[in-house]
Write an enzyme that holds these catalytic residues in place. Structure first.
Site, PDB file in Angstrom:
ATOM      1  N   TYR A  18     -14.784   0.863 -11.404  1.00 23.42           N
ATOM      2  CA  TYR A  18     -14.794   2.328 -11.432  1.00 23.42           C
ATOM      3  C   TYR A  18     -13.651   2.908 -12.269  1.00 23.42           C
ATOM      4  CZ  TYR A  18     -17.321   0.828  -7.245  1.00 23.42           C
ATOM      5  OH  TYR A  18     -18.138   0.159  -6.372  1.00 23.42           O
ATOM      6  N   TYR A 146     -23.713   4.414   1.434  1.00 25.55           N
ATOM      7  CA  TYR A 146     -23.384   3.598   0.258  1.00 25.55           C
ATOM      8  C   TYR A 146     -23.936   2.194   0.510  1.00 25.55           C
ATOM      9  CZ  TYR A 146     -21.006   0.835  -3.193  1.00 25.55           C
ATOM     10  OH  TYR A 146     -20.770  -0.037  -4.232  1.00 25.55           O
ATOM     11  N   ASP A 247     -27.444  -2.113   7.156  1.00 25.34           N
ATOM     12  CA  ASP A 247     -26.487  -2.663   6.188  1.00 25.34           C
ATOM     13  C   ASP A 247     -25.148  -2.816   6.898  1.00 25.34           C
ATOM     14  OD1 ASP A 247     -24.637  -3.131   4.245  1.00 25.34           O
ATOM     15  OD2 ASP A 247     -25.331  -1.581   2.858  1.00 25.34           O
ATOM     16  N   LYS A 276     -19.016  -9.521   2.666  1.00 31.09           N
ATOM     17  CA  LYS A 276     -17.587  -9.221   2.783  1.00 31.09           C
ATOM     18  C   LYS A 276     -16.838 -10.158   3.743  1.00 31.09           C
ATOM     19  CE  LYS A 276     -17.894  -4.345   1.447  1.00 31.09           C
ATOM     20  NZ  LYS A 276     -17.025  -4.159   0.300  1.00 31.09           N
TER      21      LYS A 276
HETATM   22  N1  PMP Z   1     -23.184  -2.140   1.439  1.00 30.15           N
HETATM   23  C1  PMP Z   1     -22.053  -1.645   1.956  1.00 30.15           C
HETATM   24  C2  PMP Z   1     -22.108  -0.890   3.248  1.00 30.15           C
HETATM   25  C3  PMP Z   1     -20.835  -1.821   1.291  1.00 30.15           C
HETATM   26  O1  PMP Z   1     -19.714  -1.299   1.804  1.00 30.15           O
HETATM   27  C4  PMP Z   1     -20.830  -2.556   0.086  1.00 30.15           C
HETATM   28  C5  PMP Z   1     -19.550  -2.786  -0.705  1.00 30.15           C
HETATM   29  N2  PMP Z   1     -18.586  -1.838  -0.626  1.00 30.15           N
HETATM   30  C6  PMP Z   1     -22.031  -3.067  -0.408  1.00 30.15           C
HETATM   31  C7  PMP Z   1     -23.189  -2.850   0.296  1.00 30.15           C
HETATM   32  C8  PMP Z   1     -22.092  -3.845  -1.696  1.00 30.15           C
HETATM   33  O2  PMP Z   1     -21.433  -5.053  -1.550  1.00 30.15           O
HETATM   34  P1  PMP Z   1     -20.867  -5.827  -2.851  1.00 30.15           P
HETATM   35  O3  PMP Z   1     -19.730  -4.985  -3.361  1.00 30.15           O
HETATM   36  O4  PMP Z   1     -20.417  -7.144  -2.300  1.00 30.15           O
HETATM   37  O5  PMP Z   1     -21.977  -5.935  -3.816  1.00 30.15           O
END
Ligand code: PMP
Length: 430
Positions: A18, A146, A247, A276
């Site tokens: 970013y 997100y 998610d 993560k």
């Molecule tokens: N979903 C959520 C809720 C996230 O917080 C993130 C990453 N910040 C992602 C998907 C995408 O994961 P990545 O950055 O490992 O592609």
């Protein structure tokens, strides 16, 4: 390379997340990361308040994870997963099936959170295609969400959060209900769910799945909403047959005080994404879990196979580290630690609520958030934090900490006091 050459080459040639290539934000070279500390090349040591974006729950270079990685590297670092299986993947899948809500029992491994969400969405579309329901091409989600930076995941991020709005002309168009309310802990009344229910019912036959972050919305606003909202979503999905995708990439593995955030509402999704903290932040790995109904539904269709297969799927190094990380988490008093962090965050961040610069202060699990009135000046505030000996990365109108679970109270106080002072300093805003 000398540090100054590293910085010079980095500034000229490397894209950071970013940021602009013409006017990049400053970056800080890190030489070593150990426990809850980042050691900068110039000798300064920072207490980490980010867990490298929700991931490093045990801190950095934990000896148990380092050992798991080293041992696995000696036998098999990677093999293709097509036509081959291996112990690290199977052992990890068995842990995930055991620890996630009961009906989730089929596991697809991938290498990043965004891909895990892509796979979840693909599963949902393929499930309905298999049933011959070709009209179900819409996803229903909520504002403030997100889900990643790839194309389909961008299409379910809040179109107005400033990250992906520029792509709106080329993204698939999905359905957005308002930001979920009320806030976590606030009193429920049915009016909070009306807009979501109306939107779902008006488009029922076109919707393949509802996708949302359970209880905590992360990068789209760091908001905590009522578990009752999630229970209502589950109820409506049960009634209509629409699939529910949770998610849990940011929230999974204890961050919100429960192992998975769905547990706050006592619900199980049909499809769930984790990433993560799955490997304690050491390796890049994610997974999409589905119920037998979804998995078999897809496989009963005319295509019958799930059309996805990343090269580094189920990487043995990452799987071995993930097994070690889960075992470490489960054998630690993480619930007590996260609960103590929540109490301390709440108490120590509360005083900044009075400042004119601050709009709201909130904490849930090991997440503390100060929402500011004006957007922060990222470079200035980042510099302020580094000078105070902490690593906190503000974004937009949010200054937040989500420390490793092993953070001691004194280190947490360093973080909260720095955040308090930054949020009250009008010079650190744009
Ligand atoms: N979903 C959520 C809720 C996230 O917080 C993130 C990453 N910040 C992602 C998907 C995408 O994961 P990545 O950055 O490992 O592609």
């Amino acid at each position: 390379m000398q540090t100054k050459d590293i910085l010079e080459f980095d500034r000229t040639h490397i894209w950071h997340p970013y940021t602009s290539m013409i006017d990049p934000l400053p970056v800080y070279p890190v030489e070593r990361a150990e426990g809850v500390r980042l050691h900068l090349a110039d000798g300064r040591v920072l207490v980490d308040g980010m867990s490298s974006w929700w991931a490093a729950i045990h801190g950095y270079s934990h000896p148990v994870l380092v050992d798991a990685l080293a041992r696995q590297a000696q036998t098999m670092s990677h093999v293709m997963f097509g036509g081959i299986t291996h112990r690290p993947a199977v052992e990890l899948a068995s842990r995930l099936v055991r620890m996630t809500p009961a009906p989730l029992e089929r596991v697809f491994f991938s290498d990043s959170g965004s891909v895990a969400v892509e796979v979840a969405i693909k599963m949902a579309f393929q499930y309905w295609l298999s049933k011959g329901e070709r009209r179900r091409t819409k996803l229903l989600t909520v504002r403030g969400g997100y889900h990643g930076d790839t194309f389909e995941t961008m299409s379910v991020c809040d179109p107005e959060n400033g990250m992906h709005g520029m792509f709106s002309g080329v993204l698939p168009q999905h359905l957005f209900a308002p930001v979920p309310s009320p806030a976590f802990g606030d009193a429920w009344n049915d009016a909070h769910f009306e807009a979501f229910e109306t939107l779902l019912r008006a488009n029922e036959g076109d919707i393949a799945a509802v996708i949302l972050e359970p209880v905590v919305q992360g990068a789209g606003g760091m908001r905590f909403y009522s578990p009752e909202y999630l229970r209502r979503v589950r109820g409506l999905c049960d009634e209509t047959g629409i699939l529910l995708i949770a998610d849990e990439i940011a929230t999974g593995f204890g961050r919100t005080g429960t192992l998975f955030a769905c547990e706050h509402a006592g619900i199980a999704p049909d499809i769930m994404c984790v990433g993560k903290a799955l490997t304690g932040g050491m390796m890049t790995l994610a997974a999409t879990l589905a119920t037998a109904e979804v998995a078999e539904g897809i496989s009963r269709g005319e295509l019958s196979v799930l059309m996805h297969g990343p090269t580094f799927m189920a990487n043995p190094l990452a799987c071995a580290v993930a097994c070690a990380s889960i075992d470490l988490l489960e054998s630690s008093p993480w619930r007590e630690r996260v609960s103590a962090i929540e109490t301390q965050l709440r108490e120590e961040l509360a005083p900044c609520a009075d400042a004119d610069t601050v709009a709201d202060v909130r904490a849930l699990g090991a997440i503390g958030v100060v929402e500011t009135v004006r957007p922060v000046n990222m470079a200035a505030m980042q510099r302020f934090f580094v000078e105070r000996g902490v690593w906190v990365r503000p974004f937009g109108r949010l200054v937040y900490i989500m420390p490793p679970f092993v953070t001691e109270p004194d280190d947490l106080s360093l973080l909260t006091h720095a955040v308090r002072d930054a949020a009250r300093d009008p010079r650190l805003f744009s």
